[in-house]
Design a protein around this motif. Sequence first.
Motif, PDB file in Angstrom:
ATOM      1  N   GLU A 220      36.180  24.274  36.591  1.00 25.36           N
ATOM      2  CA  GLU A 220      37.249  25.043  35.955  1.00 25.36           C
ATOM      3  C   GLU A 220      38.387  25.254  36.946  1.00 25.36           C
ATOM      4  O   GLU A 220      39.565  25.164  36.593  1.00 25.36           O
ATOM      5  CB  GLU A 220      36.754  26.399  35.455  1.00 25.36           C
ATOM      6  N   LEU A 221      38.030  25.519  38.196  1.00 29.88           N
ATOM      7  CA  LEU A 221      39.061  25.714  39.208  1.00 29.88           C
ATOM      8  C   LEU A 221      39.826  24.416  39.461  1.00 29.88           C
ATOM      9  O   LEU A 221      41.038  24.450  39.722  1.00 29.88           O
ATOM     10  CB  LEU A 221      38.448  26.270  40.488  1.00 29.88           C
ATOM     11  N   ASN A 222      39.155  23.277  39.364  1.00 28.25           N
ATOM     12  CA  ASN A 222      39.854  21.991  39.474  1.00 28.25           C
ATOM     13  C   ASN A 222      40.880  21.858  38.342  1.00 28.25           C
ATOM     14  O   ASN A 222      41.999  21.392  38.558  1.00 28.25           O
ATOM     15  CB  ASN A 222      38.854  20.826  39.417  1.00 28.25           C
ATOM     16  N   ARG A 223      40.491  22.267  37.138  1.00 21.15           N
ATOM     17  CA  ARG A 223      41.415  22.221  36.000  1.00 21.15           C
ATOM     18  C   ARG A 223      42.644  23.089  36.278  1.00 21.15           C
ATOM     19  O   ARG A 223      43.777  22.679  36.055  1.00 21.15           O
ATOM     20  CB  ARG A 223      40.714  22.689  34.723  1.00 21.15           C
ATOM     21  N   ARG A 224      42.423  24.277  36.796  1.00 21.59           N
ATOM     22  CA  ARG A 224      43.542  25.166  37.121  1.00 21.59           C
ATOM     23  C   ARG A 224      44.463  24.529  38.171  1.00 21.59           C
ATOM     24  O   ARG A 224      45.682  24.623  38.070  1.00 21.59           O
ATOM     25  CB  ARG A 224      43.033  26.497  37.660  1.00 21.59           C
TER      26      ARG A 224
ATOM     27  N   ALA B 221      32.743  29.957  34.096  1.00 26.71           N
ATOM     28  CA  ALA B 221      34.177  30.106  33.823  1.00 26.71           C
ATOM     29  C   ALA B 221      34.699  31.459  34.268  1.00 26.71           C
ATOM     30  O   ALA B 221      33.969  32.442  34.250  1.00 26.71           O
ATOM     31  CB  ALA B 221      34.442  29.920  32.338  1.00 26.71           C
ATOM     32  N   LEU B 222      35.972  31.483  34.640  1.00 24.57           N
ATOM     33  CA  LEU B 222      36.671  32.731  34.935  1.00 24.57           C
ATOM     34  C   LEU B 222      37.574  33.134  33.785  1.00 24.57           C
ATOM     35  O   LEU B 222      37.948  34.284  33.653  1.00 24.57           O
ATOM     36  CB  LEU B 222      37.557  32.567  36.184  1.00 24.57           C
ATOM     37  N   ASP B 223      37.986  32.172  32.987  1.00 28.30           N
ATOM     38  CA  ASP B 223      38.966  32.414  31.934  1.00 28.30           C
ATOM     39  C   ASP B 223      38.426  33.304  30.828  1.00 28.30           C
ATOM     40  O   ASP B 223      37.730  32.851  29.933  1.00 28.30           O
ATOM     41  CB  ASP B 223      39.446  31.092  31.332  1.00 28.30           C
ATOM     42  N   CYS B 224      38.730  34.576  30.934  1.00 24.67           N
ATOM     43  CA  CYS B 224      38.408  35.532  29.880  1.00 24.67           C
ATOM     44  C   CYS B 224      39.253  36.774  30.129  1.00 24.67           C
ATOM     45  O   CYS B 224      39.820  36.940  31.200  1.00 24.67           O
ATOM     46  CB  CYS B 224      36.916  35.871  29.856  1.00 24.67           C
TER      47      CYS B 224
ATOM     48  N   GLY C 162      48.595  23.180  38.172  1.00 22.43           N
ATOM     49  CA  GLY C 162      49.619  23.669  39.087  1.00 22.43           C
ATOM     50  C   GLY C 162      49.399  25.035  39.690  1.00 22.43           C
ATOM     51  O   GLY C 162      50.296  25.565  40.348  1.00 22.43           O
ATOM     52  N   ASP C 163      48.234  25.637  39.530  1.00 25.92           N
ATOM     53  CA  ASP C 163      47.963  26.947  40.125  1.00 25.92           C
ATOM     54  C   ASP C 163      47.867  26.788  41.649  1.00 25.92           C
ATOM     55  O   ASP C 163      46.897  26.244  42.172  1.00 25.92           O
ATOM     56  CB  ASP C 163      46.663  27.512  39.556  1.00 25.92           C
ATOM     57  N   ALA C 164      48.885  27.267  42.345  1.00 25.31           N
ATOM     58  CA  ALA C 164      48.992  27.056  43.795  1.00 25.31           C
ATOM     59  C   ALA C 164      47.845  27.707  44.576  1.00 25.31           C
ATOM     60  O   ALA C 164      47.330  27.115  45.525  1.00 25.31           O
ATOM     61  CB  ALA C 164      50.333  27.572  44.306  1.00 25.31           C
ATOM     62  N   GLU C 165      47.452  28.919  44.187  1.00 21.19           N
ATOM     63  CA  GLU C 165      46.349  29.592  44.893  1.00 21.19           C
ATOM     64  C   GLU C 165      45.053  28.795  44.776  1.00 21.19           C
ATOM     65  O   GLU C 165      44.310  28.650  45.737  1.00 21.19           O
ATOM     66  CB  GLU C 165      46.120  31.003  44.336  1.00 21.19           C
ATOM     67  N   THR C 166      44.807  28.293  43.580  1.00 22.51           N
ATOM     68  CA  THR C 166      43.592  27.510  43.353  1.00 22.51           C
ATOM     69  C   THR C 166      43.661  26.186  44.105  1.00 22.51           C
ATOM     70  O   THR C 166      42.660  25.731  44.652  1.00 22.51           O
ATOM     71  CB  THR C 166      43.370  27.279  41.850  1.00 22.51           C
TER      72      THR C 166
END
Length: 182
Positions: A110-114, A26-29, A118-122
């Motif tokens: 996790e990046l798929n979830r982002r 995960a990146l979310d922290c 709607g996270d455009a960069e991801t």
Amino acid sequence: MSRPTEPQKKEELLERCLAAAIGVGALDCSINAMAERVGTSGRMLVYHFGSKHELERQLIGLLETRLREKLWSIQGVPREGSNSLVERLLEMWTHLTSPEMNGLLKLTMELNRRAIQGDAETQLFLERESQQWLDALFDLTNDKTTALSLFHLFQGAILDFLTTGNAQRGQQSIKAFTEFLR
């Protein structure tokens, strides 16, 4: 006037942050939580990267490079005696489901979830990665439709593997699909 960042130290921190993100999948922290994981301070990460967003952006860029390296390493030259499509695909599956890949796969999910949120960069990152996979699968099959079907098969099988821990079902699906192609 601020001090210029030290490129070598920044690169080392980025590598350690990616390893930590892969380790937990995960990146979310917070930036402080990431700093604690890599044995530095949040101030040091802000000094080198400016913000959490920029750190994540650079982590995703480095992740893209690592994923591409992994893809080429498993897609490249077949093992001796492994020439059939099913053998090549099963080798890829075995590599993907190896313990060393688990955190990387979780991070990708996790990046798929982002991207779904709607996270455009991801979304752009995942579109580039998807195209790399499609190109690699096309190189194996010489057929765009088959490559796309295999790509979706692998996506579903990876999701099933991550949620259940059962790699055998993905292997069975790959075998069934290649038998269907014959």
